[in-house]
Design a protein around this motif. Structure first.
Motif, PDB file in Angstrom:
ATOM      1  N   CYS A 364     -17.883   3.585 -13.590  1.00  0.00           N
ATOM      2  CA  CYS A 364     -18.136   2.988 -12.274  1.00  0.00           C
ATOM      3  C   CYS A 364     -17.501   3.755 -11.113  1.00  0.00           C
ATOM      4  O   CYS A 364     -17.674   3.356  -9.964  1.00  0.00           O
ATOM      5  N   TRP A 372     -17.496  -3.648  -9.488  1.00  0.00           N
ATOM      6  CA  TRP A 372     -18.669  -3.057 -10.120  1.00  0.00           C
ATOM      7  C   TRP A 372     -19.718  -4.080 -10.545  1.00  0.00           C
ATOM      8  O   TRP A 372     -20.875  -3.750 -10.692  1.00  0.00           O
ATOM      9  N   ARG A 374     -22.233  -7.131  -9.944  1.00  0.00           N
ATOM     10  CA  ARG A 374     -23.025  -7.584  -8.808  1.00  0.00           C
ATOM     11  C   ARG A 374     -23.701  -8.901  -9.155  1.00  0.00           C
ATOM     12  O   ARG A 374     -23.827  -9.247 -10.329  1.00  0.00           O
ATOM     13  N   ALA A 379     -23.552  -2.829 -10.796  1.00  0.00           N
ATOM     14  CA  ALA A 379     -23.970  -1.973  -9.684  1.00  0.00           C
ATOM     15  C   ALA A 379     -24.881  -0.841 -10.135  1.00  0.00           C
ATOM     16  O   ALA A 379     -25.821  -0.462  -9.422  1.00  0.00           O
ATOM     17  N   GLN A 380     -24.599  -0.268 -11.315  1.00  0.00           N
ATOM     18  CA  GLN A 380     -25.370   0.883 -11.782  1.00  0.00           C
ATOM     19  C   GLN A 380     -25.501   0.819 -13.292  1.00  0.00           C
ATOM     20  O   GLN A 380     -24.737   0.114 -13.973  1.00  0.00           O
ATOM     21  N   ASP A 381     -26.411   1.621 -13.801  1.00  0.00           N
ATOM     22  CA  ASP A 381     -26.541   1.713 -15.251  1.00  0.00           C
ATOM     23  C   ASP A 381     -25.413   2.597 -15.804  1.00  0.00           C
ATOM     24  O   ASP A 381     -24.735   3.313 -15.060  1.00  0.00           O
ATOM     25  N   PRO A 383     -23.543   5.702 -17.398  1.00  0.00           N
ATOM     26  CA  PRO A 383     -23.817   7.138 -17.221  1.00  0.00           C
ATOM     27  C   PRO A 383     -24.108   7.811 -18.559  1.00  0.00           C
ATOM     28  O   PRO A 383     -23.743   7.294 -19.631  1.00  0.00           O
ATOM     29  N   TYR A 502     -30.458  -3.099 -15.665  1.00  0.00           N
ATOM     30  CA  TYR A 502     -29.040  -3.438 -15.575  1.00  0.00           C
ATOM     31  C   TYR A 502     -28.781  -4.493 -14.509  1.00  0.00           C
ATOM     32  O   TYR A 502     -27.640  -4.838 -14.240  1.00  0.00           O
ATOM     33  N   LYS A 503     -29.850  -4.980 -13.915  1.00  0.00           N
ATOM     34  CA  LYS A 503     -29.684  -5.997 -12.871  1.00  0.00           C
ATOM     35  C   LYS A 503     -30.921  -6.885 -12.854  1.00  0.00           C
ATOM     36  O   LYS A 503     -32.031  -6.434 -13.160  1.00  0.00           O
ATOM     37  N   LEU A 513     -33.021  -4.427  -6.536  1.00  0.00           N
ATOM     38  CA  LEU A 513     -33.557  -3.189  -7.095  1.00  0.00           C
ATOM     39  C   LEU A 513     -34.537  -2.557  -6.114  1.00  0.00           C
ATOM     40  O   LEU A 513     -35.254  -3.249  -5.403  1.00  0.00           O
TER      41      LEU A 513
END
Length: 620
Positions: A364, A372, A374, A379-381, A383, A502-503, A513
């Motif tokens: 993150c 991180w 949300r 927040a993100q996939d 890595p 992821y969201k 998104l």
């Protein structure tokens, strides 16, 4: 995703600054009353978003009803989980056709928990500002002591019969009650600070130590007690905490914690921030537990909004939460050993903590305060390469734990300092509202991840470590084993990590998104680039934040130090009307006198170290 969620508004309404969403859905009907509670003298039953049975009581019936629930109901509601208040005077009125609970200007809210029923119960008492008092329940639950003091400090509610009602978090010379709506939220709203000569004298007078002001005695029988001040700056207190000790020789007769030095108004800030922008503030409460704070808060927000989380986001959340459980326990492990005279382990455990932070940073981009999670996911996939790093850690860490078993848990001095010290029975733990590792160290196998699975925990196989010792050593045994169980959970997360988003695609997920696919309504809606309306919805969702429908919800999780709960109230606007943070450290610190009485002064540091607390988690 729910099909009856709010819809994006027409372009004209959005540009005119109107509400982001169409009329939110009406609250569901009240849940059925738990068996045996039909006879309670309730004013009304209220429907809530979290499905917790919620009853309104009159002030005259409140104390007797609470006593009956604690002692005579079958099964009983053994634990006072939380006690707080709500200033109702600024709440937006509900639509005319909605049910109206019997609110007055203030509401005192009790959350009880029954281990036999495995359920919460919420009780509310309406009060008028001109008659702001009700009976104390400290004779029913000792844990009510600090809760009632806090309620008086923050709202001005007086509890008749309280043994020592006083300010708890604010200075004794403070004017006003900060969580009342008329109290300023920022220093810039209060005018410049001035310290005139008379005020200096007043402040100096409040610093004069008078044992009676702390609820202590100067003497008993032929014994004149001594008093020892520790803190608020002392390495053994791990932060700004003051302790007043009443001593008979070197034996502790009583100890009174003085908290509030770290109070930052976290609950007040929740009333100013949007549902989204409050997330980083939660990181700072238990600052060793990282995303754990986000987890509890967002569970409450998502219950309010009826937002469902995609399977991949659920597993990512659990994996990072368990990694932070290990990180937090490593800090506790090293500093606890250091408190008792071992200087080497803290360097080893902090080194391992850095390795775990390396994983968090790779995922993150941040470390202690990841911010991180949300609304609707993360927040993100993950890595590329995350699984290799995680596997390396899982292969590395068990050997280290085994080494610490030998260095710390097997050390004869460590055992002598902790075994038989600070004992607490299961009954006492429940009476004082203790949860988490400290409760399990007294012998009760109770873990909310198992007993009330949330956020996807029902998918995982793990054990609940317990100890029958109930002392400082038992608390250490439980936490050490919990790190092994967290590794089991992380290993399973790696094996079952689902594909997919992821969201949530719910438009209230923040930020929504941006994928171009999807329609403005139905499955896949919320894509930012679909058309001008969804683009404006994205803009409003980020700049103003999402709107949550009216209602209330409790989000409670098994955090690193016990049950962490966020009780959120929405009046249908873009921020919380009332944010209540129930933290385990607050509860644990209140048990300090119980654990220390009759022990020697050096035992105090063993009790504090085994307790595992964070001052920001106490003061909020």
């Amino acid at each position: 995703m729910k099909s009856d969620g709010p819809q994006p508004v027409p372009l004209g309404d959005a540009l005119s600054g109107g509400p982001h969403w169409t009329q939110p859905p009406r609250p569901a009907a009240p849940v059925a009353l738990p068996a045996g509670l039909e006879r309670l003298p309730v004013l009304a039953q209220e429907a809530t978003r979290d499905g917790i049975p919620t009853l309104w009581l009159t002030r005259e019936h409140a104390r007797d009803t609470l006593r009956w629930l604690k002692h005579e109901a079958s099964p009983r509601y053994e634990m006072l989980y939380d006690l707080t208040a709500v200033d109702e005077r600024s709440r937006k009125p509900a639509p005319p056709n909605w049910p109206r609970p019997p609110r007055e200007e203030f509401t005192v809210v009790y959350h009880l928990f029954s281990f036999g029923r495995n359920e919460y119960l919420r009780l509310k008492v309406p009060l008028r500002d001109a008659d702001l008092h009700l009976d104390s329940v400290t004779s029913i639950w000792p844990s009510a002591n600090w809760y009632e003091c806090e309620c008086y400090d923050m709202f001005g509610v007086r509890f008749d019969g309280h043994p020592h009602l006083r300010r708890l978090l604010m200075p004794r010379s403070w004017n006003g009650h900060p969580l009342r709506k008329e109290h300023p939220a920022r220093a810039t709203e209060m005018g410049p600070f001035r310290l005139w000569e008379e005020k200096v004298d007043q402040e100096q007078a409040t610093l004069h130590f008078n044992p009676e002001d702390w609820g202590m005695q100067r003497s008993a029988g032929d014994t004149d007690f001594m008093f020892l001040n520790i803190g608020p700056q002392h390495p053994g207190t791990h932060g700004v905490l003051r302790l007043a000790l009443q001593l008979d020789g070197e034996t502790i007769v009583d100890v009174v914690p003085d908290i509030g030095y770290h109070h930052r108004g976290a609950e007040k800030m929740g009333e100013r921030q949007t549902w989204h922008t409050y997330i980083p503030y939660t990181d700072r409460i238990d600052y060793l537990a990282g995303v754990m704070n986000n987890f509890a808060y967002l569970m409450a927000v998502e219950k309010l909004g009826g937002i469902e989380i995609p399977p991949r986001a659920q597993v990512i959340r659990i994996m990072t939460a368990e990694l932070f459980r290990i990180i937090s326990h490593l800090v506790w492990y090293g500093t606890f050993a250091q408190d008792l005279g071992q200087l080497s382990p803290v360097f080893f455990t902090f080194n391992d903590r850095e390795r775990a932070f390396g994983l968090i940073e790779a995922i993150c981009g941040a470390r202690m305060h990841p911010n991180w999670f949300r609304i609707g996911g993360v927040a993100q996939d993950l890595p590329h390469g995350w699984d290799t790093m995680m596997r390396d850690f899982l292969n590395y860490f068990p050997k280290r734990l085994k080494e610490y078993d030998h260095e710390v848990m097997g050390n004869r001095i460590f055992k002598a300092r902790t075994q038989g010290v600070g004992k607490m029975s299961v009954a006492d733990a429940i009476d004082w509202g203790v949860t988490g590792p400290n409760l399990r160290a007294s012998g009760l196998e109770w873990d909310f991840r198992k007993k009330q699975p949330y956020g996807g925990y029902e998918q995982f196989d793990f054990d609940i470590p317990t100890s029958q010792r109930g002392d400082c050593y038992g608390r250490a045994e439980v936490r050490v084993e919990e790190m092994r169980q967290s590794m089991r959970i992380i290993d399973q997360c790696m094996k079952i990590m689902p594909d997919g988003p992821y969201k949530s695609s719910d438009p209230r997920a923040t930020p929504p998104l941006k994928e171009r696919s999807g329609a403005p309504t139905g499955e896949g809606r919320g894509g930012t680039m679909h058309d001008i309306e969804t683009l404006i919805t994205h803009f409003l969702g980020v700049s103003w934040g999402p709107v949550m429908p009216e209602g209330e919800a409790l989000g409670a999780i098994e955090a690193t130090k016990g049950n962490n709960g966020y009780y959120l109230t929405s009046d249908g606007s873009g921020h919380s009307y009332r944010t209540r943070v129930r933290t385990p450290s607050f509860v644990n610190m209140q048990t300090l006198p119980l654990l220390c009485r009759g022990h020697m002064i050096p035992d105090l540091l063993a009790v504090l170290g085994a307790m595992d607390f964070v001052l920001a988690d106490i003061d909020r």
